[in-house]
Design a protein around this motif. Structure first.
Motif, PDB file in Angstrom:
ATOM      1  N   ASN A 203      32.464  -6.103 -16.853  1.00 20.96           N
ATOM      2  CA  ASN A 203      32.471  -7.402 -17.523  1.00 20.96           C
ATOM      3  C   ASN A 203      33.905  -7.861 -17.746  1.00 20.96           C
ATOM      4  O   ASN A 203      34.821  -7.039 -17.903  1.00 20.96           O
ATOM      5  N   VAL A 204      34.102  -9.175 -17.743  1.00 21.21           N
ATOM      6  CA  VAL A 204      35.396  -9.782 -18.061  1.00 21.21           C
ATOM      7  C   VAL A 204      35.215 -10.585 -19.338  1.00 21.21           C
ATOM      8  O   VAL A 204      34.398 -11.513 -19.377  1.00 21.21           O
ATOM      9  N   HIS A 205      35.963 -10.239 -20.385  1.00 17.30           N
ATOM     10  CA  HIS A 205      35.853 -10.926 -21.674  1.00 17.30           C
ATOM     11  C   HIS A 205      36.988 -11.942 -21.766  1.00 17.30           C
ATOM     12  O   HIS A 205      38.166 -11.571 -21.796  1.00 17.30           O
ATOM     13  N   MET A 206      36.628 -13.226 -21.827  1.00 16.95           N
ATOM     14  CA  MET A 206      37.608 -14.313 -21.792  1.00 16.95           C
ATOM     15  C   MET A 206      37.600 -15.085 -23.107  1.00 16.95           C
ATOM     16  O   MET A 206      36.633 -15.024 -23.865  1.00 16.95           O
ATOM     17  N   GLY A 207      38.685 -15.807 -23.334  1.00 18.50           N
ATOM     18  CA  GLY A 207      38.758 -16.650 -24.525  1.00 18.50           C
ATOM     19  C   GLY A 207      40.155 -16.743 -25.101  1.00 18.50           C
ATOM     20  O   GLY A 207      40.568 -17.803 -25.581  1.00 18.50           O
ATOM     21  N   HIS A 208      40.898 -15.645 -25.087  1.00 14.91           N
ATOM     22  CA  HIS A 208      42.275 -15.692 -25.573  1.00 14.91           C
ATOM     23  C   HIS A 208      43.127 -16.550 -24.642  1.00 14.91           C
ATOM     24  O   HIS A 208      42.858 -16.639 -23.437  1.00 14.91           O
ATOM     25  N   VAL A 209      44.182 -17.156 -25.194  1.00 18.95           N
ATOM     26  CA  VAL A 209      45.047 -18.013 -24.392  1.00 18.95           C
ATOM     27  C   VAL A 209      46.432 -17.401 -24.185  1.00 18.95           C
ATOM     28  O   VAL A 209      47.283 -17.995 -23.522  1.00 18.95           O
ATOM     29  N   MET A 210      46.657 -16.223 -24.757  1.00 17.94           N
ATOM     30  CA  MET A 210      47.894 -15.471 -24.524  1.00 17.94           C
ATOM     31  C   MET A 210      47.537 -14.004 -24.340  1.00 17.94           C
ATOM     32  O   MET A 210      46.359 -13.631 -24.425  1.00 17.94           O
ATOM     33  N   ALA A 211      48.546 -13.183 -24.093  1.00 15.23           N
ATOM     34  CA  ALA A 211      48.325 -11.769 -23.801  1.00 15.23           C
ATOM     35  C   ALA A 211      47.514 -11.095 -24.905  1.00 15.23           C
ATOM     36  O   ALA A 211      47.755 -11.311 -26.098  1.00 15.23           O
ATOM     37  N   VAL A 212      46.554 -10.269 -24.500  1.00 19.72           N
ATOM     38  CA  VAL A 212      45.740  -9.502 -25.448  1.00 19.72           C
ATOM     39  C   VAL A 212      46.472  -8.187 -25.703  1.00 19.72           C
ATOM     40  O   VAL A 212      46.729  -7.410 -24.779  1.00 19.72           O
ATOM     41  N   MET A 213      46.817  -7.932 -26.962  1.00 21.92           N
ATOM     42  CA  MET A 213      47.669  -6.791 -27.300  1.00 21.92           C
ATOM     43  C   MET A 213      46.895  -5.555 -27.719  1.00 21.92           C
ATOM     44  O   MET A 213      47.393  -4.439 -27.584  1.00 21.92           O
ATOM     45  N   VAL A 357      38.018 -17.971   4.548  1.00 23.66           N
ATOM     46  CA  VAL A 357      38.322 -18.074   3.110  1.00 23.66           C
ATOM     47  C   VAL A 357      37.076 -17.618   2.351  1.00 23.66           C
ATOM     48  O   VAL A 357      36.227 -18.438   1.986  1.00 23.66           O
ATOM     49  N   PRO A 358      36.926 -16.321   2.150  1.00 23.03           N
ATOM     50  CA  PRO A 358      35.702 -15.807   1.519  1.00 23.03           C
ATOM     51  C   PRO A 358      35.650 -16.138   0.030  1.00 23.03           C
ATOM     52  O   PRO A 358      36.679 -16.387  -0.612  1.00 23.03           O
ATOM     53  N   ARG A 359      34.465 -16.152  -0.511  1.00 25.53           N
ATOM     54  CA  ARG A 359      34.283 -16.325  -1.953  1.00 25.53           C
ATOM     55  C   ARG A 359      34.447 -14.962  -2.638  1.00 25.53           C
ATOM     56  O   ARG A 359      33.776 -14.003  -2.269  1.00 25.53           O
ATOM     57  N   VAL A 360      35.326 -14.904  -3.624  1.00 26.95           N
ATOM     58  CA  VAL A 360      35.606 -13.659  -4.338  1.00 26.95           C
ATOM     59  C   VAL A 360      35.106 -13.798  -5.769  1.00 26.95           C
ATOM     60  O   VAL A 360      35.443 -14.769  -6.469  1.00 26.95           O
ATOM     61  N   ALA A 361      34.288 -12.856  -6.215  1.00 25.99           N
ATOM     62  CA  ALA A 361      33.766 -12.887  -7.580  1.00 25.99           C
ATOM     63  C   ALA A 361      34.901 -12.731  -8.589  1.00 25.99           C
ATOM     64  O   ALA A 361      35.909 -12.070  -8.318  1.00 25.99           O
ATOM     65  N   GLU A 362      34.734 -13.341  -9.761  1.00 25.70           N
ATOM     66  CA  GLU A 362      35.758 -13.286 -10.804  1.00 25.70           C
ATOM     67  C   GLU A 362      36.095 -11.844 -11.177  1.00 25.70           C
ATOM     68  O   GLU A 362      37.255 -11.498 -11.426  1.00 25.70           O
ATOM     69  N   ARG A 363      35.085 -10.984 -11.188  1.00 25.35           N
ATOM     70  CA  ARG A 363      35.317  -9.591 -11.591  1.00 25.35           C
ATOM     71  C   ARG A 363      36.153  -8.824 -10.574  1.00 25.35           C
ATOM     72  O   ARG A 363      36.832  -7.866 -10.919  1.00 25.35           O
ATOM     73  N   ALA A 364      36.089  -9.252  -9.313  1.00 27.81           N
ATOM     74  CA  ALA A 364      36.805  -8.522  -8.262  1.00 27.81           C
ATOM     75  C   ALA A 364      38.226  -9.022  -8.059  1.00 27.81           C
ATOM     76  O   ALA A 364      39.001  -8.393  -7.332  1.00 27.81           O
TER      77      ALA A 364
END
Length: 372
Positions: A203-213, A357-364
């Motif tokens: 899983n990719v957890h998104m939402g922060h707008v700067m580096a996650v520390m 130009v293949p489609r690449v999943a966000e997780r990959a």
């Protein structure tokens, strides 16, 4: 044990301070290191604390002596040959093993002045490490060269390595699912991996707008909390890619450490303006016991929300969170950038030979290589 209500913090002035979470008072302050305290670890019994600092010293402290006296000498001090950047104690009631990181990962015994073994894989500085609390012989480290390395402290060589597109700042293992861990990265995202398959994150957890520390798991293993350079804290469900809560204050600056309490009802954070804050993990929960009628009303409201969760207005209210103006403006800018990238990629795909130009999943997209 020092009790469930004790919390320990290390500061940039070399001081280690113990806090009573219930009364919010300092129980003791010890001048531990000259320079930054780079890391601390405590054993499961709660009677032994280990720390490292910029003075290249590994120090072991008896917690009972520390709490009974305002100033106390360490029970043992070990000089290191190189700079140490992190430390963690192996989980287990009778364990006497801890690990340090710097130029290499060292496995130590509290009764010896030399490491039992050293692990190296690469040449860059190792910035952090953490033990698995279920499979207690497993640990993971992060380094400046963007890699995450897994180790078994019974073996003589590291186990596996994965290289991401950006540097990882911290790792946390899921306390209920031994194979899963989450990495907090410089590209504003968190990635949850299954250590048996590092080629793609779960899983990719998104939402922060700067580096996650920093990142930390709740004892239930169902939630994780992250702190970021954007001065916010976010709570994610482990199976969801978007945060369910965002915490912020006007005075809180960049967040460098987050931790759940043992009952998973509270979150502790340390930030750049030298404060430790205590948050409720469920923002609207009441502190203290609930009466019978209160509990009934709470359960009724919860069922109503579940029943009408897909209603547009209920969904909007449940999803809405107030965010700082700076975070909101940067988030809008990132949305525009991502949209432009998608349009550019689609245009390239339209005007290129099919399949080039293949489609690449966000997780990959974020895993560069994997090695074992």
């Amino acid at each position: 044990s020092s009790g469930i209500n004790a919390e320990y913090g290390g500061a940039c002035d070399g001081e280690i301070r113990a806090w009573n979470v219930t009364t919010k008072e300092s129980m003791c302050a010890v001048p531990a290191h000259s320079g930054f305290v780079r890391g601390m670890g405590i054993n499961q019994a709660g009677n032994m604390l280990v720390s490292v600092g910029d003075d290249q010293m590994v120090k072991m402290w008896n917690v009972q002596d520390m709490l009974q006296k305002s100033t106390v000498d360490p029970s043992s001090t070990i000089p290191s040959k190189s700079l140490l950047t992190g430390i963690d104690y192996q989980w287990g009631g009778s364990s006497d093993t801890f690990a340090t990181c710097g130029t290499s990962v060292g496995i130590w015994n509290i009764n010896r002045n030399e490491p039992l073994r050293n692990f190296t894989w690469g040449v860059d500085t190792i910035t952090s490490l953490v033990f698995n609390k279920v499979e207690t012989y497993l640990l993971a480290s992060t380094a400046q060269d963007r890699n995450i390395v897994l180790y078994d402290c019974r073996e003589n060589n590291p186990l596996r390595k994965v290289v991401l597109s950006q540097k990882t700042n911290q790792i946390a293992f899921n306390p209920m699912e031994a194979f899963n861990f989450t990495a907090a990265c410089d590209d504003n995202n968190l990635y949850t991996f299954d250590m048996r398959k590092l080629s793609s994150p779960l899983n990719v957890h998104m939402g922060h707008v700067m580096a996650v520390m920093c990142v930390g798991y709740s004892p239930t293993g169902k939630e994780l909390v992250s702190g970021s350079y954007d001065k916010t804290i976010r709570i994610f469900e482990t199976t969801k890619g978007r945060s369910k809560e965002i915490y912020h204050t006007k005075r809180m600056q960049r967040v460098f450490c987050t931790h759940y309490s043992a009952d998973s009802k509270f979150i502790l954070t340390g930030s750049d303006e030298t404060n430790i804050r205590l948050w409720k993990s469920l923002a609207w929960s009441k502190l203290g016991p609930l009466g019978a009628r209160e509990q009934t009303a709470y359960n009724y409201d919860k069922k109503l929300i579940q029943r009408y969760a897909n209603h547009p207005q209920v969904k909007r209210i449940a999803r809405h969170r107030n965010t700082p103006k700076m975070v909101k403006s940067i988030s809008k800018e990132h949305t525009v950038i991502r949209s432009a990238k998608r349009v550019k990629e689609e245009n390239r795909r339209k005007h290129s030979k099919p399949g080039t130009v293949p489609r690449v999943a966000e997780r990959a997209k974020h895993v560069v290589s994997e090695d074992s």
